[in-house]
Design a protein around this motif. Structure first.
Motif, PDB file in Angstrom:
ATOM      1  N   GLY A 118       0.805  -1.220   0.000  1.00 35.76           N
ATOM      2  CA  GLY A 118       0.000   0.000   0.000  1.00 35.76           C
ATOM      3  C   GLY A 118       0.831   1.259   0.000  1.00 35.76           C
ATOM      4  O   GLY A 118       0.403   2.303   0.512  1.00 35.76           O
ATOM      5  N   VAL A 119       2.028   1.174  -0.580  1.00 34.50           N
ATOM      6  CA  VAL A 119       2.940   2.321  -0.659  1.00 34.50           C
ATOM      7  C   VAL A 119       2.819   2.967  -2.037  1.00 34.50           C
ATOM      8  O   VAL A 119       2.906   2.277  -3.059  1.00 34.50           O
ATOM      9  N   LEU A 120       2.622   4.272  -2.083  1.00 33.49           N
ATOM     10  CA  LEU A 120       2.507   4.983  -3.354  1.00 33.49           C
ATOM     11  C   LEU A 120       3.849   4.981  -4.082  1.00 33.49           C
ATOM     12  O   LEU A 120       4.904   5.066  -3.454  1.00 33.49           O
ATOM     13  N   GLN A 121       3.791   4.906  -5.404  1.00 27.98           N
ATOM     14  CA  GLN A 121       5.002   4.942  -6.223  1.00 27.98           C
ATOM     15  C   GLN A 121       4.739   5.833  -7.430  1.00 27.98           C
ATOM     16  O   GLN A 121       3.734   5.688  -8.117  1.00 27.98           O
ATOM     17  N   THR A 122       5.651   6.761  -7.669  1.00 26.48           N
ATOM     18  CA  THR A 122       5.547   7.608  -8.861  1.00 26.48           C
ATOM     19  C   THR A 122       6.892   7.607  -9.566  1.00 26.48           C
ATOM     20  O   THR A 122       7.938   7.747  -8.927  1.00 26.48           O
ATOM     21  N   SER A 123       6.868   7.391 -10.872  1.00 25.27           N
ATOM     22  CA  SER A 123       8.118   7.200 -11.618  1.00 25.27           C
ATOM     23  C   SER A 123       8.050   7.874 -12.975  1.00 25.27           C
ATOM     24  O   SER A 123       6.967   8.105 -13.512  1.00 25.27           O
ATOM     25  N   ASP A 124       9.249   8.164 -13.530  1.00 28.96           N
ATOM     26  CA  ASP A 124       9.312   8.711 -14.886  1.00 28.96           C
ATOM     27  C   ASP A 124       9.388   7.618 -15.938  1.00 28.96           C
ATOM     28  O   ASP A 124       9.507   7.899 -17.126  1.00 28.96           O
ATOM     29  N   GLY A 125       9.331   6.350 -15.534  1.00 35.75           N
ATOM     30  CA  GLY A 125       9.408   5.241 -16.484  1.00 35.75           C
ATOM     31  C   GLY A 125       8.340   5.367 -17.554  1.00 35.75           C
ATOM     32  O   GLY A 125       7.164   5.605 -17.251  1.00 35.75           O
ATOM     33  N   THR A 126       8.725   5.195 -18.815  1.00 31.60           N
ATOM     34  CA  THR A 126       7.792   5.452 -19.918  1.00 31.60           C
ATOM     35  C   THR A 126       7.220   4.202 -20.575  1.00 31.60           C
ATOM     36  O   THR A 126       6.351   4.309 -21.441  1.00 31.60           O
TER      37      THR A 126
END
Length: 375
Positions: A118-126
């Protein structure tokens, strides 16, 4: 007295635990998963620097929800194996959200762990595959390969009118996904692709592949991989006297591309979203000034700034919802619209995909600056 010591020790342990819990309760932990070392180190360090700058600015104003923010960084070295280790470490550290990683492969290797915790993850992976899992915890702060591919095909067919196209990729999930998307978009426009091949990232010497391509007399060589190989490809292309244009996908947009290509970088083309200095947003200009003042350098690329926007969106939503509950935050972020970002307005779809974004083609000039040639 001997009988009292165990009780005293136990009491002290309980008090210590309570103090620790009290301290932890006054802190919101944010993780950074990025390649701090390895071939993409300048990108990973730039992501970490950007996150820490934003956190310092927040903490100087009292933090978020009345609590200070603590940053915990894990070096995933840009590899899937190390990314999986980082994911477990950061979850065990009790982070609410993780910013990163830089590569799609490392990002995807950690996704399931963050989802289960339940941990948020934000990435620049395209890579388009990052969204297919439909994890409510994941948000893309960049734009998918499919969007860049559509732009690239339009530029090649309508802008440059290339007749003989070569597409090169490496074996990473990001590069393979982007090359496939570009190939499909070009075929939809009836463009002629004379060769599609792969190189081994980090091999250093690509003359065998380039010599094979030279005999085909292409109009353009398109490379969907990373700058660490793109710069060498361009330099070796010029050494071999291959007259074709060189066009690098978005991950070639990095200062080290210039260093590796040397003088050969001049006249090559890079496709990416607009850099912050081009965008008409005061928040972008202010952030770049602050970053320069703190680190005595500029961010490595647009990617670190997209990761910073991911963090800013999360902290903004925490404040708006007045909640640390990641499910509450995620539900609100899925409807976030036109949040003022350093890289432009941030809007997320229900599946965590960032909406919008326009691309540009830059030609590298003699002084290593960029000239916009197509948008």
């Amino acid at each position: 007295m001997r009988r009292l010591f165990p009780k005293l020790t136990a009491s002290l342990a309980v008090c210590s635990a309570l103090v620790s819990m009290g301290v932890a309760a006054d802190v919101i932990k944010i993780g950074v998963q990025a390649p701090i070392t390895g071939q993409y180190a300048n990108e990973g360090q730039s992501i970490d620097n950007g996150v820490r700058l934003v956190v310092d600015q927040y903490n100087a104003k009292g933090g978020v929800l009345g609590k200070k923010i603590e940053v915990i960084t894990c070096d995933d070295q840009g590899t899937a194996q190390q990314a999986a280790i980082c994911a477990k470490k950061l979850v065990n550290e009790g982070v609410k959200a993780v910013i990163g990683s830089y590569t799609s492969g490392a990002t995807e290797a950690a996704q399931t762990t963050y989802f289960r915790a339940g941990v948020l993850q934000t990435s620049d992976g395209t890579s388009d595959s990052l969204i297919t899992h439909k994890y409510w915890t994941f948000f893309r702060n960049s734009f998918p390969n499919s969007a860049e591919a559509d732009y690239t095909a339009k530029y090649f067919v309508e802008g440059k009118q290339y007749k003989k196209i070569v597409i090169l990729s490496d074996y990473s999930s990001y590069s393979t996904d982007l090359a496939s998307a570009v190939s499909n978009a070009l075929k939809a426009k009836n463009a002629t692709i004379i060769y599609e091949g792969k190189i081994k990232s980090g091999a250093q010497n690509f003359t065998a592949t380039l010599t094979k391509i030279k005999s085909m007399n292409p109009d353009v060589i398109y490379f969907s991989g990373y700058y660490t190989d793109g710069g060498l490809l361009r330099a070796q292309q010029i050494q071999l006297g291959i007259k074709a244009d060189f066009v690098g996908g978005d991950s070639n947009d990095n200062p080290d591309y210039m260093k590796l290509a040397g003088k050969s970088a001049v006249g090559s083309y890079l496709i990416n979203v607009p850099t912050p200095d081009i965008l008409p947003y005061d928040i972008a200009k202010t952030f770049l000034v602050d970053y320069q003042a703190k680190y005595n350098m500029m961010p490595a690329s647009i990617w670190s700034l997209m990761n910073v926007d991911g963090l800013r969106a999360i902290l903004h939503t925490m404040e708006q919802t007045k909640s640390e509950d990641t499910k509450v935050i995620a539900a609100s972020m899925h409807t976030l619209k036109d949040f003022p970002g350093i890289t432009g307005p941030v809007t997320f779809r229900e599946d965590g995909e960032r909406i919008g974004g326009g691309y540009m083609t830059y030609e590298v000039q003699e002084d290593k600056s960029y000239k916009i040639v197509y948008q």
